[in-house]
Every structure is written in structure tokens, then in C-alpha cells.
Scaffold this motif. Structure first.
Motif, short mmCIF file in Angstrom:
data_model
loop_
_atom_site.label_atom_id
_atom_site.label_comp_id
_atom_site.label_asym_id
_atom_site.label_seq_id
_atom_site.Cartn_x
_atom_site.Cartn_y
_atom_site.Cartn_z
N GLU A 22 13.64 4.34 3.28
CA GLU A 22 12.74 3.83 4.22
C GLU A 22 11.56 4.84 4.72
OE1 GLU A 22 12.57 0.92 5.37
OE2 GLU A 22 14.44 0.13 4.36
N LEU A 23 12.26 6.18 4.69
CA LEU A 23 10.97 7.21 5.15
C LEU A 23 9.89 7.29 3.86
CD1 LEU A 23 13.27 10.17 6.23
CD2 LEU A 23 11.44 8.95 7.54
N LYS A 26 7.21 4.63 4.54
CA LYS A 26 6.47 5.23 6.06
C LYS A 26 5.51 6.39 5.66
CE LYS A 26 8.84 2.44 8.84
NZ LYS A 26 8.00 1.18 9.42
N ASP A 27 5.82 7.12 4.83
CA ASP A 27 5.36 8.56 4.55
C ASP A 27 5.06 8.65 2.93
OD1 ASP A 27 4.46 11.03 4.21
OD2 ASP A 27 6.02 12.23 5.35
N THR A 28 4.17 8.09 2.40
CA THR A 28 3.97 8.42 0.88
C THR A 28 4.20 9.54 0.36
OG1 THR A 28 1.80 8.22 1.10
CG2 THR A 28 2.71 5.95 0.83
N ALA A 353 15.51 1.35 8.76
CA ALA A 353 13.79 1.03 9.02
C ALA A 353 13.66 1.54 10.47
CB ALA A 353 13.35 -0.35 8.53
N ALA A 357 11.22 4.97 11.30
CA ALA A 357 10.01 4.76 11.86
C ALA A 357 9.77 5.80 13.13
CB ALA A 357 9.95 3.40 12.46
N GLU A 360 9.60 9.38 11.77
CA GLU A 360 8.25 9.84 11.20
C GLU A 360 7.23 10.06 12.42
OE1 GLU A 360 4.45 9.05 9.32
OE2 GLU A 360 5.57 7.76 10.79
#
Length: 371
Positions: A22-23, A26-28, A353, A357, A360
Motif C-alpha cells: 500500500e505504501l 502512495k509513494d512511487t 491502506a 495513508a 505517508e
């Protein structure tokens, strides 16, 4: 961002792997260096230490391996400083992780604790440490929020990640013999607990010739270890398919731990088993402050599943409880209904998730503040 994650057990590996997935959404640019296991590695994390080399249970076992633990702590601190992460995510594993959290606090590195230590059960003095060294606490059990609030710690309930692991999962049969009931044996993931509990579980096998008993093995334990404990008993060892096994089983004998909750969420009636070293058990009995040892009963705040602990883990007691689960329709129906209520208390899927979120956003804010 750069994330350093420490998970010291099989359940932590599972939940941390879902968090990493999930991270990354959020953070490519996310980069992960971790203590954990195969599941985290499959999500792209670099594994520094595998959890199978970290698991020491009980008071005497910790003392016997104190040198190894100290060396691991020293190595971990140095490795974190060399990696220079934007934040460190600690997953349960409190004896080790809280010491690392204290070090990180001194160094000004943000600390997120995902999956709280069971401080509500014992060692409540750890709450003071958490209040001092943890920057963000994410909890997965509904009663933990209230506990932390009462102790002056701000915590956020994100739901239980097991619901994510099971949501939408397809199950495959483990045996085609539809006319014979299956009983799953879940003796744990560490050799120490398997050695203590599995022989007691196996003693009941001859009393149920009409049942297929299957051991849920873990890949980190070699086949010879299981074979030696099983001896001449007619049992099968199935590795890496615990959820499939539970789904097909009419009942399960489960070592206390996260597996008790996994079994309940899949919907399989169970008996919870525990047996530890005599000295460790005597100490724990005086320190533990909760009425139950299984997460199922703790969350429901009453006895939903039978717990057979230490001396109560006898062949006669196992036979009695297993017969009720297999052949008493009223008992089985009551447990299944209670499991439905349990799912409601834990909330729906999406815990991983929600946790990702929160983490992050929190770390980006901390990063912005430091610039």
C-alpha cells in the motif's frame, strides 16, 4: 521516501508486506530496508535479517540468547544510521523494537509503531516508554484506542489487517476426500512452541480414526523436524497453505497467537492451545493482566473459544472439546455466529491502506518540518 521496517515474527511479515504494498501505491519513490521475511521481500523490500533468526520465546529463552539479542540491537542501530531513513516503522516485536525506538528518539528519526505491543496484557509500564519515544501509534484492535487514551497516548485505530489478507481470497481444497472430516493442527511458527504443543495435539489423533488430521507447517521449519515429532502418527504436513487448510477443516487445534484470530475470521471452530516452559509460565501467570490468552476472546470480552492452557492441555480435554466442535451442532452454530460478531467489531477491509495513508502523510509532514 526511505522506509526502514522491523518485523520480528511471521505475522509481522504478513502485515508489513501488505503495508509495503500500500505504501508503494502512495509513494512511487518508496525504498524499503527491513527486518522481516519472505513476504516482505516479495514486495520488493531488502531483507537485512530474517525473522526466523530473531524469535526467542519466554524469559529463560531470552536470557540464554541475550548475547545474540545484544549483537542484533547493535547491528540494527548501525544499519539504520548507515541507511538514513525518512522514518522507521516498528511492527509489534516489543522487546526489541522499543529499545530501537528509544535509540531513534535520541537521534531525531521519526518512529511509527504499527501493531501495538500487548501492553494492555502485561508490562503496562511500557506505556510510559511508548509515550516518550513513539511519534505515531497505529492500533489494530478496537479496545486498544481506549487503553492508550486512558494512559495519555494518542493512538489511531486503523482496523485489523487480517481482514485485508482474507478479503476476496480464493481457497483451494487440500484434500478430495469429501466423506472424511478434516481437523487442522496449527502448532505455531517457532520450533520452540511447536516442540511444546504439537506432541500434545498429536496424542488425540488415535481417538478419531474417522478424521484426517493435517498439520499446518511453516516453510522456515524443515520437514525432518515435523516428522520426528509426528513419529508413527497418521498425519500430513502441509506447508504454505494454512488458509486453504482452515477453510476446508471442520475444526482446528490452534496454538495461541495471531493464528487464533485468523482461524476465527475464516470461520473454522477452534480450540486454543498453549504450553510453555515451566519457569516462563509461572512468571507470566503472575504478570499477565488479562482474562484470556486468545485474541478472539479478548476482543469479544468473553469465552467464545475454549482455551486449554498448560496442565489443562491434556488428551482427554482435547478429545472432549474436539468432539463438541465436530459433532455438537449447537456448539458449532454458536461459535460461527460469534465469529460473525467478531468481524463486525474489527471493521471492514482496508486497514493496510488506511495505515499506509496515515504513515505517508505523517512522514512527509515531518520531512517538511525538518527542511
Amino acid at each position: 521516501m526511505k522506509y526502514y521496517i522491523i518485523a520480528g515474527e511471521a505475522s509481522g511479515d504478513l502485515h508489513a508486506s501488505n503495508l509495503i504494498r500500500e505504501l508503494k501505491l502512495k509513494d512511487t519513490q518508496a525504498d524499503f530496508r527491513c527486518w522481516g521475511g519472505d513476504l516482505m521481500q516479495q514486495q520488493g523490500a531488502v531483507i537485512v535479517k530474517h525473522y526466523r533468526d530473531l524469535a526467542f520465546m519466554g524469559f529463560t529463552e531470552v536470557l540464554l540468547n541475550l548475547g545474540t539479542i545484544v549483537r542484533n540491537l547493535t547491528f540494527c542501530k548501525q544499519d539504520i544510521m548507515n541507511y538514513r531513513p525518512d522514518g522507521v516503522i516498528l511492527v509489534d516485536y516489543p522487546g526489541f523494537n522499543l529499545r530501537i525506538a528509544g535509540f531513534l528518539h535520541q537521534k531525531g528519526i521519526p518512529v511509527v509503531y504499527y501493531i501495538s505491543p500487548q501492553v494492555w496484557a502485561w508490562k503496562q509500564s511500557r506505556v510510559k516508554t511508548i509515550r516518550r519515544v513513539v511519534d505515531k501509534m497505529l492500533v489494530i484492535l478496537p479496545f486498544e484506542n481506549k487503553f492508550y487514551s486512558e494512559h495519555g497516548v494518542e493512538a489511531e485505530f486503523v482496523g485489523h489487517p487480517l481482514l485485508d489478507a482474507l478479503s476476496g481470497k480464493s481457497f483451494s481444497p487440500v484434500t478430495q476426500q469429501a466423506n472424511r472430516p478434516v481437523v487442522a493442527l496449527l502448532p505455531g511458527s517457532r520450533k520452540q512452541e511447536i516442540r511444546a504443543v504439537l506432541p500434545e495435539m498429536l496424542k488425540v489423533v488415535p481417538r478419531f480414526p474417522e478424521v484426517d488430521f493435517i498439520i499446518a507447517g511453516v516453510c522456515s521449519v524443515d520437514d525432518k523436524f515435523y516428522a520426528k515429532l509426528a513419529g508413527k502418527q497418521k498425519v500430513t504436513v502441509l506447508k504454505g497453505r494454512t488458509y486453504d487448510l482452515l477453510k476446508q477443516s471442520s475444526a482446528a487445534l490452534v496454538t495461541s497467537g495471531t493464528a487464533t484470530l485468523e482461524t476465527a475470521l475464516i470461520g473454522t471452530p477452534e480450540v486454543v492451545c498453549y504450553k510453555g516452559g515451566a519457569i516462563s509460565y509461572m512468571i507470566a501467570k503472575r504478570l499477565v493482566k488479562v482474562k484470556f490468552i486468545s485474541l478472539v476472546n479478548l476482543i469479544m470480552d468473553r469465552e467464545v473459544v475454549k482455551e486449554l492452557i498448560q496442565q489443562d492441555l491434556s488428551t482427554d480435554n482435547l478429545e472432549k472439546e474436539l468432539r463438541l466442535l465436530l459433532y455438537d451442532k449447537g456448539r458449532k452454530t454458536a461459535i460461527v455466529n460469534d465469529f460473525d460478531d467478531l468481524r463486525q467489531k474489527l471493521g471492514g477491509p482496508g486497514a493496510s491502506a488506511r495505515a499506509a495513508a496515515t504513515i505517508e502523510v505523517f512522514l512527509r509532514l515531518r520531512l517538511a518540518e525538518s527542511e
